[in-house]
Design an enzyme around this catalytic site. Structure first.
Site, PDB file in Angstrom:
ATOM      1  N   LYS A 129      79.083  36.075  22.368  1.00  0.00           N
ATOM      2  CA  LYS A 129      80.089  36.381  23.065  1.00  0.00           C
ATOM      3  C   LYS A 129      79.483  36.890  24.393  1.00  0.00           C
ATOM      4  O   LYS A 129      80.143  36.874  25.488  1.00  0.00           O
ATOM      5  CB  LYS A 129      80.995  37.321  22.692  1.00  0.00           C
ATOM      6  CG  LYS A 129      81.913  36.797  21.475  1.00  0.00           C
ATOM      7  CD  LYS A 129      82.983  37.883  21.089  1.00  0.00           C
ATOM      8  CE  LYS A 129      84.029  37.219  19.979  1.00  0.00           C
ATOM      9  NZ  LYS A 129      83.421  37.500  18.760  1.00  0.00           N
TER      10      LYS A 129
HETATM   11  C1  LIG Z   1      83.904  36.519  17.700  1.00  0.00           C
HETATM   12  C2  LIG Z   1      82.840  36.476  16.607  1.00  0.00           C
HETATM   13  C3  LIG Z   1      82.984  35.427  15.629  1.00  0.00           C
HETATM   14  C4  LIG Z   1      84.205  34.411  15.952  1.00  0.00           C
HETATM   15  O1  LIG Z   1      84.377  33.781  17.073  1.00  0.00           O
HETATM   16  P1  LIG Z   1      85.923  32.967  17.475  1.00  0.00           P
HETATM   17  O2  LIG Z   1      85.338  32.151  18.715  1.00  0.00           O
HETATM   18  O3  LIG Z   1      86.753  34.236  17.732  1.00  0.00           O
HETATM   19  O4  LIG Z   1      86.131  31.905  16.423  1.00  0.00           O
HETATM   20  C5  LIG Z   1      82.172  34.878  14.849  1.00  0.00           C
HETATM   21  N1  LIG Z   1      81.137  35.882  14.686  1.00  0.00           N
HETATM   22  C6  LIG Z   1      80.994  36.830  15.344  1.00  0.00           C
HETATM   23  C7  LIG Z   1      79.526  37.669  15.179  1.00  0.00           C
HETATM   24  C8  LIG Z   1      81.737  37.324  16.370  1.00  0.00           C
HETATM   25  O5  LIG Z   1      81.502  38.128  17.204  1.00  0.00           O
END
Ligand SMILES: *Cc1c(COP(=O)(O)O)cnc(C)c1O
Length: 434
Positions: free
Chosen positions: A107
């Site tokens: 993210k």
């Molecule tokens: C946010 C997150 C996900 C899921 O991603 P999405 O875009 O919400 O589907 C998977 N793994 C980790 C470690 C995350 O932080």
């Protein structure tokens, strides 16, 4: 580029408006009116480029009409000072490690990019009023957004997270920062946090008093940049001559990451099949199987960033494929894993191949196995977070004592500051209004 809403095709706003508003007034999600096509020649040149160069090129296609190329290059270069390396786990299974940013999760890419785009537009607007970024988190979004926006003038960030349901390493990453970051500890689930945020955007009184926007993957400036690293993954495989039949497995919660991959595909990235890897929160898998979408309350699992019962970006996926279940299942498969499956997968991959998976990546890996790759295919699963972010779980499962990277340790030495609130929207609203 103009953006419409998944709620109404007649909506037409600029990138600036879509980024500042986050969610469309009809509670729909913004979508670009046209998905630019990247020609084959450019895609095949990418194997000679680094991540920044690839990101700059893809960004130009999406945002080049709205931001001058100089400003856009500055945004990309400043947002992405790290690589997303491709690592071979064994045979034809690879992982794209997306955890080399400041908060050790994928993210960082979207959050850092969005913070800089928003700053760019705020400067252009010359507004005296602060913009308030609301973000609901099941763990990793909060840390990436809080760190991505830390110290950015004119923006205040409120992180809403479910009390007791995020790992200590995650919590420290957004509760210890201070400055323009406020952590709100909500007595409820992630879905409750997300619901409060969604309600806030449609509350007339609140929006009259404050500028509000979202940094969840509902925001186009957060999820679209995630398409950059799909091109990077392809480029790295292309360099090794094994990119012809690519199967990409994406550990999914709110489905922003997978949706970004689907956008990359629509832009011309040659991917044969996507896999949505889920934990027990499997409403999407059920949709693939039955054509019926039945959102429900989330349940807690080891892969807590995927504990989502009503994924926001489902609306975008439907929209991308004209609500056609058949078109969706032609491109996307799904698998789901219990905590026991996750633990067994982590043990197996650690014992056989010496690779430490985090619980989210474990779902991605297991999906590739269950899909059953042909020898001619290459499988990639996205490693969405560094395993040390879930050290307690990982060590218990692997009987290990994995090292905590210095970047993460730095947060653990801070002091937690948070405001406790109930899960009622009214309580949250009263807090913001004062
Ligand atoms: C946010 C997150 C996900 C899921 O991603 P999405 O875009 O919400 O589907 C998977 N793994 C980790 C470690 C995350 O932080």
């Amino acid at each position: 580029m103009k953006y419409y809403s998944t709620g109404a095709k007649s909506v037409s706003v600029t990138l600036k408006e879509a980024v500042i508003k986050g969610l469309a007034p009809d509670r729909g999600l913004y979508m670009p009116k046209k998905i630019p096509l990247i020609d084959k020649k450019t895609v095949s040149q990418m194997k000679e480029w680094n991540f920044k160069e690839i990101a700059n090129t893809v960004a130009q296609f999406f945002f080049g009409q709205d931001i001058s190329s100089g400003a856009l290059k500055e945004i990309v270069d400043d947002a992405l000072p790290f690589e997303t390396p491709l690592v071979r786990v064994h045979d034809n299974i690879y992982t794209l490690e997306l955890f080399h940013g400041p908060t050790l999760a994928f993210k960082d890419v979207g959050a850092r990019f969005m913070a800089r785009i928003l700053r760019h537009f705020i400067r252009e607007t010359n507004s005296k009023k602060d913009i308030n970024v609301l973000v609901a988190t099941s763990g990793d979004t909060g840390s990436a957004v809080a760190n991505g926006f830390l110290g950015v003038n004119g923006i205040h960030v409120f992180v809403l997270y479910p009390k007791g349901k995020v790992s200590p390493a995650q919590e420290y990453q957004f509760t210890t920062l201070g400055q323009n970051i406020t952590a709100l500890e909500i007595d409820g689930t992630f879905d409750d946090c997300q619901e409060i945020v969604k309600q806030a955007f449609t509350d007339g009184e609140l929006n009259e008093k404050l500028y509000l926007t979202s940094a969840n993957s509902i925001n186009v400036a957060r999820f679209l940049p995630q398409s950059f690293y799909y091109f990077n993954a392809y480029a790295q495989l292309d360099k090794r001559g094994i990119s012809d039949e690519l199967i990409v497995s994406v550990p999914s919660g709110n489905f922003g990451n997978l949706t970004a991959g689907l956008f990359a595909w629509k832009m011309g990235l040659p991917v044969k099949r996507f896999i949505a890897a889920n934990n027990r929160n499997d409403v999407f898998l059920e949709y693939l199987k039955t054509g019926v979408y039945n959102p429900r309350a989330s349940v807690e699992t080891y892969a807590n960033a995927m504990d989502v019962g009503n994924p926001s970006n489902f609306a975008r996926i439907l929209d991308l494929f004209d609500n056609d279940h058949r078109k969706i299942t032609d491109l996307i498969s799904g698998f789901r894993y219990t905590n026991e499956d996750i633990a067994q997968t982590m043990q197996k991959v650690y014992n056989l191949y010496g690779y430490v998976l985090d619980p989210h990546g474990a779902c991605g890996y297991a999906s590739l196995e269950d899909y059953g790759l042909l020898p001619s295919e290459t499988g990639i699963f996205l490693e969405t977070a560094h395993p040390a972010k879930f050290k307690e779980t990982v060590d218990r499962i692997l009987h290990s004592d994995i090292e905590i990277p210095a970047k993460l340790q730095k947060f653990m030495n801070g002091t937690k500051q948070s405001v406790e609130l109930g899960k009622d929207f009214a309580e949250f609203k009263a807090f913001l209004m004062k």
